[in-house]
Design a protein around this motif. Structure first.
Motif, mmCIF file in Angstrom:
data_model
loop_
_atom_site.group_PDB
_atom_site.id
_atom_site.type_symbol
_atom_site.label_atom_id
_atom_site.label_comp_id
_atom_site.label_asym_id
_atom_site.label_seq_id
_atom_site.Cartn_x
_atom_site.Cartn_y
_atom_site.Cartn_z
ATOM 1 N N LEU A 3 0.814 -1.212 0.000
ATOM 2 C CA LEU A 3 0.000 0.000 0.000
ATOM 3 C C LEU A 3 0.848 1.262 0.000
ATOM 4 O O LEU A 3 0.376 2.325 -0.400
ATOM 5 N N GLY A 4 2.098 1.161 0.456
ATOM 6 C CA GLY A 4 2.959 2.335 0.523
ATOM 7 C C GLY A 4 2.633 3.185 1.733
ATOM 8 O O GLY A 4 2.149 2.707 2.753
ATOM 9 N N GLY A 5 2.884 4.488 1.629
ATOM 10 C CA GLY A 5 2.655 5.376 2.764
ATOM 11 C C GLY A 5 3.938 5.657 3.532
ATOM 12 O O GLY A 5 4.946 4.941 3.396
ATOM 13 N N TYR A 6 3.911 6.704 4.345
ATOM 14 C CA TYR A 6 5.096 7.205 5.043
ATOM 15 C C TYR A 6 5.913 6.124 5.730
ATOM 16 O O TYR A 6 7.146 6.095 5.644
ATOM 17 N N GLU A 7 5.245 5.208 6.433
ATOM 18 C CA GLU A 7 5.967 4.215 7.230
ATOM 19 C C GLU A 7 6.765 3.233 6.378
ATOM 20 O O GLU A 7 7.594 2.488 6.913
ATOM 21 N N THR A 8 6.516 3.228 5.068
ATOM 22 C CA THR A 8 7.256 2.337 4.174
ATOM 23 C C THR A 8 8.335 3.067 3.379
ATOM 24 O O THR A 8 9.140 2.418 2.712
ATOM 25 N N TRP A 9 8.347 4.404 3.412
ATOM 26 C CA TRP A 9 9.326 5.158 2.647
ATOM 27 C C TRP A 9 10.726 4.849 3.164
ATOM 28 O O TRP A 9 10.981 4.946 4.378
ATOM 29 N N ARG A 10 11.630 4.508 2.268
ATOM 30 C CA ARG A 10 12.956 4.056 2.677
ATOM 31 C C ARG A 10 13.732 5.179 3.376
ATOM 32 O O ARG A 10 13.939 6.259 2.845
ATOM 33 N N ALA A 11 14.157 4.874 4.592
ATOM 34 C CA ALA A 11 14.943 5.791 5.416
ATOM 35 C C ALA A 11 15.563 4.961 6.526
ATOM 36 O O ALA A 11 15.257 3.763 6.669
ATOM 37 N N ARG A 12 16.425 5.566 7.323
ATOM 38 C CA ARG A 12 16.993 4.811 8.443
ATOM 39 C C ARG A 12 15.901 4.345 9.394
ATOM 40 O O ARG A 12 16.049 3.326 10.077
ATOM 41 N N SER A 13 14.784 5.063 9.439
ATOM 42 C CA SER A 13 13.663 4.688 10.293
ATOM 43 C C SER A 13 12.689 3.737 9.602
ATOM 44 O O SER A 13 11.676 3.358 10.191
ATOM 45 N N SER A 14 13.001 3.338 8.374
ATOM 46 C CA SER A 14 12.153 2.388 7.656
ATOM 47 C C SER A 14 12.960 1.723 6.547
ATOM 48 O O SER A 14 12.893 2.125 5.393
ATOM 49 N N CYS A 15 13.726 0.711 6.925
ATOM 50 C CA CYS A 15 14.562 0.062 5.912
ATOM 51 C C CYS A 15 14.589 -1.458 6.029
ATOM 52 O O CYS A 15 15.327 -2.121 5.306
ATOM 53 N N LEU A 16 13.775 -2.021 6.921
ATOM 54 C CA LEU A 16 13.731 -3.481 7.005
ATOM 55 C C LEU A 16 13.106 -4.070 5.747
ATOM 56 O O LEU A 16 12.269 -3.450 5.098
ATOM 57 N N GLU A 17 13.492 -5.284 5.422
ATOM 58 C CA GLU A 17 12.949 -5.967 4.253
ATOM 59 C C GLU A 17 11.428 -6.090 4.344
ATOM 60 O O GLU A 17 10.843 -6.047 5.439
ATOM 61 N N VAL A 18 10.795 -6.248 3.205
ATOM 62 C CA VAL A 18 9.339 -6.295 3.124
ATOM 63 C C VAL A 18 8.766 -7.427 3.968
ATOM 64 O O VAL A 18 7.699 -7.289 4.577
ATOM 65 N N ASP A 19 9.452 -8.548 4.048
ATOM 66 C CA ASP A 19 8.948 -9.706 4.796
ATOM 67 C C ASP A 19 9.438 -9.763 6.240
ATOM 68 O O ASP A 19 9.331 -10.805 6.893
ATOM 69 N N ALA A 20 9.938 -8.652 6.755
ATOM 70 C CA ALA A 20 10.487 -8.662 8.111
ATOM 71 C C ALA A 20 9.448 -9.072 9.150
ATOM 72 O O ALA A 20 9.742 -9.862 10.053
ATOM 73 N N SER A 21 8.229 -8.561 9.031
ATOM 74 C CA SER A 21 7.212 -8.899 10.037
ATOM 75 C C SER A 21 6.877 -10.379 10.011
ATOM 76 O O SER A 21 6.631 -10.992 11.059
ATOM 77 N N THR A 22 6.864 -10.979 8.823
ATOM 78 C CA THR A 22 6.594 -12.414 8.704
ATOM 79 C C THR A 22 7.663 -13.220 9.432
ATOM 80 O O THR A 22 7.363 -14.184 10.153
ATOM 81 N N LYS A 23 8.922 -12.819 9.263
ATOM 82 C CA LYS A 23 10.027 -13.520 9.923
ATOM 83 C C LYS A 23 10.004 -13.299 11.437
ATOM 84 O O LYS A 23 10.321 -14.208 12.218
ATOM 85 N N ILE A 24 9.618 -12.106 11.865
ATOM 86 C CA ILE A 24 9.558 -11.825 13.301
ATOM 87 C C ILE A 24 8.450 -12.634 13.961
ATOM 88 O O ILE A 24 8.651 -13.222 15.043
ATOM 89 N N ILE A 25 7.285 -12.706 13.333
ATOM 90 C CA ILE A 25 6.198 -13.509 13.903
ATOM 91 C C ILE A 25 6.610 -14.980 13.982
ATOM 92 O O ILE A 25 6.360 -15.661 14.989
ATOM 93 N N ALA A 26 7.272 -15.486 12.939
ATOM 94 C CA ALA A 26 7.732 -16.879 12.955
ATOM 95 C C ALA A 26 8.735 -17.110 14.080
ATOM 96 O O ALA A 26 8.688 -18.137 14.771
ATOM 97 N N GLY A 27 9.635 -16.152 14.285
ATOM 98 C CA GLY A 27 10.609 -16.267 15.368
ATOM 99 C C GLY A 27 9.953 -16.252 16.733
ATOM 100 O O GLY A 27 10.323 -17.024 17.634
#
Length: 463
Positions: free
Chosen positions: A430-454
């Motif tokens: 969907l995009g939006g501010y929280e996805t704009w690449r910056a030091r405050s938003s640079c994790l890979e797209v699937d980071a949340s999937t990997k974190i939930i699995a962990g």
């Protein structure tokens, strides 16, 4: 207001008798000096006035076999280096394993800079000061361990949480500072914007809490968790703990606690949640007015819920922690060169003036980042309650999913490290501010999937 409660149960540690449960709490002042940096915005701020002191609020628990510590520090974000230094100092002084400590930041935007974010740079002296003061607070909480009872519960406070990402009419979404024109949502679109369609996600109205009392029933501490980014509305150049600090004071008053009581509010999964009603249903308040309204309503709901929670003097404790590797979204060489040219357009160089220049600077800074980072994941077991720790500004959908899978549980964001925003893959699309690449938003797209699995692996380990 609808209230929901979760009572805790008694667990025996042996067939003959239960080990003595103990708890202790303490606060440690981490207020920065005047003139120091305030982060939380795209431009740096400077501390000119201390409205209320900043603290690291610490709670220690001991079931006779295992000790756990929970810390919440008044700061926008805190990097892993500070947390690890504090944990190391505690470990060296007390022997408490580093993995037995859960430390997090509140995400107040009116605190001293502890981590380089936006155009704010931390003072190394202040970073060391925070680490030392956190460690001192933990040691004091451990020194204060006394026979205690513990319980946990929830209360719903829906009127103060709003999803800040909105689906808009096509003409309502401008190009991003990076020149992207494919965003399908807009963050903080403006109150009563005529292009508003609907929020792009849900909210979590639930306030989870852990209540700790002395053996005689006197309040020792209360650790709460609410999925609300922060409130804001402070004075210019003001240092303030925001609603997190106001709640800590108010809950003690409502519980009739003494001066030694420690109230604590941690940040839940609020990466896409704030306190702005974009449909225009809120009255305008004077500085700190909205903070007090939120803090009072949340504290009143929690204080009412505490009355219905059974406190036990025998609750088993445990912890599980692991590291996972996450990739970063880094710029190409061509993107970096173009960004350098944009930066040169600033008349105030090296400070950036426009959003385009700010994000160009972020692109250049990211070019020096590694391709991967190691992220700590942690789950605390307190009886049948599970507390998860996630080192990012976690989207509310993630917290809701974990609550759905595991009851009772709640998640603490900005915990043990800081790796920026954590949107779901769907929100990346969907995009939006929280996805704009910056030091405050640079994790890979699937980071949340990997974190939930962990985290699921850690839940399984604690069964």
């Amino acid at each position: 207001m609808k209230l929901r409660f979760i009572a805790c149960f008694v667990f025996a540690t042996s067939a003959l008798h239960a080990a003595e449960f103990r708890a202790g709490a303490a606060t440690s002042n981490i207020t920065p000096e005047l003139g120091s940096s305030i982060n939380g915005g795209f431009q740096d701020g400077k501390a000119a006035f201390i409205h209320d002191e900043l603290n690291a609020r610490c709670l220690a628990l001991d079931d006779g076999k295992t000790k756990l510590v929970l810390v919440v520090a008044d700061s926008c974000v805190i990097g892993r280096g500070i947390f690890d230094e504090a944990k190391k100092m505690v470990n060296e002084a007390t022997g408490l394993p580093m993995e037995n400590m859960l430390m997090s930041a509140t995400h107040s935007h009116s605190c001293g800079t502890a981590q380089a974010v936006g155009q704010s740079e931390p003072s190394p002296l202040y970073q060391r000061f925070i680490a030392r003061r956190i460690a001192d607070g933990v040691r004091r909480a451990l020194n204060n361990l006394t026979p205690a009872k513990i319980g946990w519960g929830t209360a719903d406070v829906p009127q103060h949480v709003f999803n800040r990402r909105w689906r808009m009419k096509p003409e309502g979404i401008p190009a991003t500072p990076l020149g992207v024109t494919t965003d399908k949502v807009r963050t903080n679109p403006g109150i009563n914007n005529p292009n508003l369609l609907e929020p792009a996600g849900p909210t979590d109205p639930q306030v989870s809490f852990i209540s700790v009392q002395s053996a005689e029933g006197k309040p020792i501490a209360l650790y709460a968790n609410y999925s609300l980014h922060y409130v804001g509305g402070v004075g210019p150049g003001h240092i303030s703990a925001d609603y997190f600090g106001a709640f800590a004071v108010k809950i003690g008053q409502l519980l009739g606690a003494g001066p030694e009581f420690v109230g604590i509010m941690s940040n839940g999964t609020s990466g896409d949640i704030n306190n702005i009603d974009f449909r225009g249903g809120q009255a305008k308040e004077a500085p700190y007015g909205r903070i007090q309204i939120v803090a009072n309503d949340v504290a009143q709901a929690v204080a009412a819920a505490v009355k219905n929670v059974k406190h036990s003097d025998s609750v088993p404790l445990a912890v599980a922690q692991k590291e996972i590797t996450l990739g970063l979204r880094l710029p190409t060489k061509d993107e970096v060169e173009k960004a350098r040219e944009v930066m040169k357009q600033s008349k105030l160089f090296p400070r950036m003036e426009t959003m385009e220049q700010v994000y160009a600077r972020e692109t250049v800074l990211l070019s020096d980042f590694p391709k991967e980072v190691s992220a700590p994941l942690q789950v605390l077991k307190i009886g049948d309650l599970r507390v998860t720790a996630i080192p990012a500004e976690t989207f509310v959908e993630i917290g809701l999913e974990l609550k759905k899978r595991h009851t009772p549980t709640f998640s603490v964001s900005l915990a043990n490290a800081y790796h920026g925003y954590l949107p779901t893959p769907e929100h990346h699309r969907l995009g939006g501010y929280e996805t704009w690449r910056a030091r405050s938003s640079c994790l890979e797209v699937d980071a949340s999937t990997k974190i939930i699995a962990g985290l699921e692996e850690l839940f399984e380990k604690l069964k």
